[in-house]
Design an enzyme around this catalytic site. Structure first.
Site, PDB file in Angstrom:
ATOM      1  CE  LYS A 174      -8.936  13.703 -13.246  1.00  0.00           C
ATOM      2  NZ  LYS A 174      -9.251  14.895 -14.027  1.00  0.00           N
ATOM      3  N   GLY A 227       0.778  12.540 -18.009  1.00  0.00           N
ATOM      4  CA  GLY A 227       0.607  13.880 -17.479  1.00  0.00           C
ATOM      5  C   GLY A 227       1.735  14.321 -17.201  1.00  0.00           C
ATOM      6  CD  GLU A 249       4.126   9.164 -22.056  1.00  0.00           C
ATOM      7  OE1 GLU A 249       5.175  10.103 -21.788  1.00  0.00           O
ATOM      8  OE2 GLU A 249       3.000   9.847 -22.625  1.00  0.00           O
ATOM      9  CB  CYS A 283       4.559  13.622 -24.021  1.00  0.00           C
ATOM     10  SG  CYS A 283       4.177  12.364 -24.753  1.00  0.00           S
ATOM     11  CD  GLU A 383       6.975  18.489 -20.754  1.00  0.00           C
ATOM     12  OE1 GLU A 383       6.698  17.604 -21.735  1.00  0.00           O
ATOM     13  OE2 GLU A 383       6.416  18.081 -19.590  1.00  0.00           O
TER      14      GLU A 383
HETATM   15  O1  TXE Z   1      -0.922  18.414 -16.272  1.00  0.00           O
HETATM   16  P1  TXE Z   1      -1.504  17.271 -15.022  1.00  0.00           P
HETATM   17  P2  TXE Z   1      -1.096  19.847 -16.194  1.00  0.00           P
HETATM   18  C1  TXE Z   1       3.233  18.248 -18.836  1.00  0.00           C
HETATM   19  C2  TXE Z   1       3.254  19.728 -19.695  1.00  0.00           C
HETATM   20  C3  TXE Z   1       2.412  20.560 -18.933  1.00  0.00           C
HETATM   21  C4  TXE Z   1       2.584  20.092 -17.323  1.00  0.00           C
HETATM   22  C5  TXE Z   1       1.314  20.371 -16.650  1.00  0.00           C
HETATM   23  O2  TXE Z   1       4.629  20.428 -19.345  1.00  0.00           O
HETATM   24  O3  TXE Z   1       2.718  22.040 -18.809  1.00  0.00           O
HETATM   25  O4  TXE Z   1       2.740  18.873 -17.525  1.00  0.00           O
HETATM   26  O5  TXE Z   1       0.495  20.202 -17.151  1.00  0.00           O
HETATM   27  C6  TXE Z   1      -4.795  14.819 -13.352  1.00  0.00           C
HETATM   28  N1  TXE Z   1      -4.192  12.973  -8.536  1.00  0.00           N
HETATM   29  N2  TXE Z   1       2.173  17.697 -19.551  1.00  0.00           N
HETATM   30  O6  TXE Z   1      -1.038  20.500 -14.908  1.00  0.00           O
HETATM   31  O7  TXE Z   1      -1.870  18.182 -13.777  1.00  0.00           O
HETATM   32  C7  TXE Z   1      -5.544  16.026 -14.295  1.00  0.00           C
HETATM   33  O8  TXE Z   1      -6.952  16.258 -13.569  1.00  0.00           O
HETATM   34  C8  TXE Z   1      -4.617  12.434  -9.701  1.00  0.00           C
HETATM   35  C9  TXE Z   1       2.880  16.602 -20.314  1.00  0.00           C
HETATM   36  O9  TXE Z   1      -2.425  20.172 -17.061  1.00  0.00           O
HETATM   37  O10 TXE Z   1      -0.342  16.386 -14.801  1.00  0.00           O
HETATM   38  C10 TXE Z   1      -5.435  15.408 -15.622  1.00  0.00           C
HETATM   39  O11 TXE Z   1      -6.373  14.590 -15.789  1.00  0.00           O
HETATM   40  N3  TXE Z   1      -4.724  13.060 -10.752  1.00  0.00           N
HETATM   41  C11 TXE Z   1       1.880  15.438 -20.727  1.00  0.00           C
HETATM   42  C12 TXE Z   1      -3.884  14.684 -15.453  1.00  0.00           C
HETATM   43  O12 TXE Z   1      -3.677  14.529 -13.982  1.00  0.00           O
HETATM   44  C13 TXE Z   1      -4.477  14.270 -10.902  1.00  0.00           C
HETATM   45  C14 TXE Z   1       0.643  16.013 -20.981  1.00  0.00           C
HETATM   46  C15 TXE Z   1      -2.788  15.438 -16.200  1.00  0.00           C
HETATM   47  O13 TXE Z   1      -2.749  16.750 -15.568  1.00  0.00           O
HETATM   48  C16 TXE Z   1      -3.878  14.976  -9.824  1.00  0.00           C
HETATM   49  C17 TXE Z   1       0.157  16.885 -20.136  1.00  0.00           C
HETATM   50  C18 TXE Z   1      -3.804  14.343  -8.569  1.00  0.00           C
HETATM   51  N4  TXE Z   1      -3.466  14.725  -7.436  1.00  0.00           N
HETATM   52  C19 TXE Z   1       0.851  17.987 -19.541  1.00  0.00           C
HETATM   53  N5  TXE Z   1      -3.661  16.250 -10.456  1.00  0.00           N
HETATM   54  C20 TXE Z   1       2.319  14.383 -21.326  1.00  0.00           C
HETATM   55  N6  TXE Z   1       3.397  13.513 -20.726  1.00  0.00           N
HETATM   56  O14 TXE Z   1       1.912  14.144 -22.499  1.00  0.00           O
HETATM   57  C21 TXE Z   1      -3.794  16.191 -11.500  1.00  0.00           C
HETATM   58  N7  TXE Z   1      -4.166  15.159 -12.094  1.00  0.00           N
END
Ligand code: TXE
Length: 481
Positions: A174, A227, A249, A283, A383
């Protein structure tokens, strides 16, 4: 309109419910397409396709598997322009960045693992004197889940999918609901490459619906996720009691440590990039800049002067920064800028929405530099994930190491110095998974990638990824001498 579809059992299809989500273009703030809002039923369908495909995929010869992955890499290269255009439009990142970093890296991911799988070997341990030999085989896990974020959409999606497939697994994946388009295009390329039906399945939708269905599926035995840290913690909570294998990660709050003995012009050039590339939404960005006091005033002046020259504008123009991912995310970043000032930070440049006359509704932000006097203030601890960096001086190695390590995160760190002994001392003492000395975002795909503390669990890259996506099985044979 960019119409994204699920890719299940080799075919492009709508979610079973027919429900769709809007896809917004960050550069304009306008809806420009839609995607399926998938749920448990779609994931169940994708799982079944992957489970059926596993029977034959795990038996493909290494040569066949390698050739297929290499073919996908070639197709990504052949479609560079189209994919880069789509990535830039979907995420708000400068087209130049998508063309030179994101899409080339997506093809490298497939090509790298196409080669790596042919070099990954099982081990044998001879128990000398006991007439026993152990063979440690590496078997694919089965159906695995890959979930990726919006900041480097195709780059991170393929970074998970390629090793999972290379190791002989089949996949339910996904991408982020905010940036689904290049994953859809990848599905088309997989069809073109002749990837057997069901080997890769892509299910679109929100994290709470489609993502949750993947992590909670009882038979998806491994999850690779990139994420936010809060989402990672939630995934661990759901998946750990089901005894799934997890690679997480997560976020970073990376220090960029600058000593007076560094190659100053090179440091300045790369620090601009490590601060603001992809609008600071990587990140690995160095968001906390610590500068040795003897060059602090000079650095402050030179850096701020260069930052104010950075061009913010429509991603398909010649710009340094495009738009951030969403209206909500921009507001979150603006809130942090306010908070910084409330906590005694001094705004040196930026701090506002950027005025882009062509697209007044787009999500633009000025690159922002804040001088802070306390390394423990919230903007230096949490962050932000946007075009915002803090700067502050330091006086000694011990002091800056303490400040660098004072955050909950531990993904990467950069150090600028010409002192080799110092680089080793810092390499040993910095609490992070990756330390770059006199460079940034310099990656050899064979090296382990990942963080410590709240930055995650496990490592990606090279054989680490192939180990994650396989189960070792030890066969112990005792023989008569
Ligand atoms: O990321 P999410 P968000 C950090 C950055 C950002 C914060 C939130 O600080 O402001 O995270 O970002 C999926 N079960 N990073 O809310 O939610 C979601 O659909 C399974 C750092 O946009 O973590 C997407 O595909 N999956 C980072 C993915 O998780 C779920 C990069 C990431 O989204 C889920 C991005 C669930 N319950 C944000 N809920 C990095 N490490 O590079 C969400 N998702």
């Amino acid at each position: 309109m960019a119409q994204v579809l699920n890719y299940i059992n080799g075919t492009l299809q709508h979610a079973l419910s027919g429900e769709r989500l809007d896809n917004i273009e960050p550069a304009t703030g306008q809806i420009y397409g839609s995607l399926p809002q998938s749920s448990d039923n779609d994931v169940a369908l994708a799982f079944q396709a992957a489970k059926n495909a596993f029977i034959t995929w795990r038996q493909t010869t290494l040569e066949q598997r390698s050739a297929l992955l290499a073919r996908i890499a070639d197709l990504i290269d052949e479609n560079l322009e189209r994919l880069a255009q789509a990535e830039s439009k979907d995420s708000g990142k400068p087209l130049s960045l998508a063309k030179t970093i994101d899409i080339p890296r997506a093809s490298s991911n497939f090509r790298f693992f196409a080669h790596a799988l042919t070099q990954f070997s099982s081990e044998a341990h001879e128990s000398v004197g006991q007439n026993t030999i152990n063979f440690t085989l590496r078997h694919p896990i089965g159906v695995v889940g890959c979930i990726s974020p919006w900041n480097l959409p195709l780059y991170l999606f393929t970074w998970k999918i390629a090793p999972a497939l290379a190791a002989g697994n089949t996949v339910v994946a996904k991408p982020s609901e905010l940036t689904p388009v290049t994953a859809h295009l990848l599905a088309e390329l997989c069809q073109q490459a002749g990837l057997p039906a069901g080997v890769l399945n892509i299910v679109h939708g929100t994290g709470a619906s489609a993502g949750q269905a993947i992590i909670a599926h009882p038979e998806i035995k491994a999850i690779s996720f990139t994420g936010g840290t809060a989402t990672g913690a939630h995934i661990a909570k759901v998946a750990a009691p089901m005894l799934k294998k997890l690679s997480l990660e997560l976020g970073g709050k990376n220090p960029n440590i600058i000593f007076a003995d560094c190659d100053y012009p090179r440091m300045l050039e790369i620090t601009l990039k490590s601060s603001f590339a992809n609008q600071g939404q990587i990140c690995l960005c160095g968001s906390r800049i610590f500068v040795e006091r003897s060059i602090y005033a000079k650095f402050k002046e030179d850096f701020v002067s260069r930052v104010t020259q950075l061009r913010v504008g429509p991603p398909n123009h010649e710009v340094d920064l495009g738009a951030v991912i969403s209206k909500e995310h921009r507001q979150k970043i603006l809130n942090y800028i306010d908070l910084a000032q409330n906590q005694g930070g001094l705004l040196l440049c930026g701090g506002n929405k950027a005025d882009v006359p062509q697209h007044p509704e787009g999500y633009y932000l000025e690159p922002t530099v804040i001088e802070v006097n306390d390394h423990l203030c919230r903007v230096n601890q949490e962050e932000i994930f946007g075009p915002v960096v803090t700067i502050m001086p330091f006086d000694s190695e011990a002091q800056v190491i303490e400040m660098a390590n004072s955050v909950p995160y531990g993904l990467s760190a950069s150090l600028w110095t010409s002192d080799l002994d110092r680089s080793m001392r810092f390499g040993q003492q910095l609490e992070s998974g990756i330390v770059w000395v006199n460079t940034w975002l310099n990656r050899d795909l064979r090296t382990p990638f990942g963080g410590v503390k709240a930055s995650g669990v496990g490592r990606e890259g090279g054989f680490e990824a192939l180990r994650f996506f396989t189960e070792p099985k030890n066969i112990c044979i005792s023989y008569k001498p």
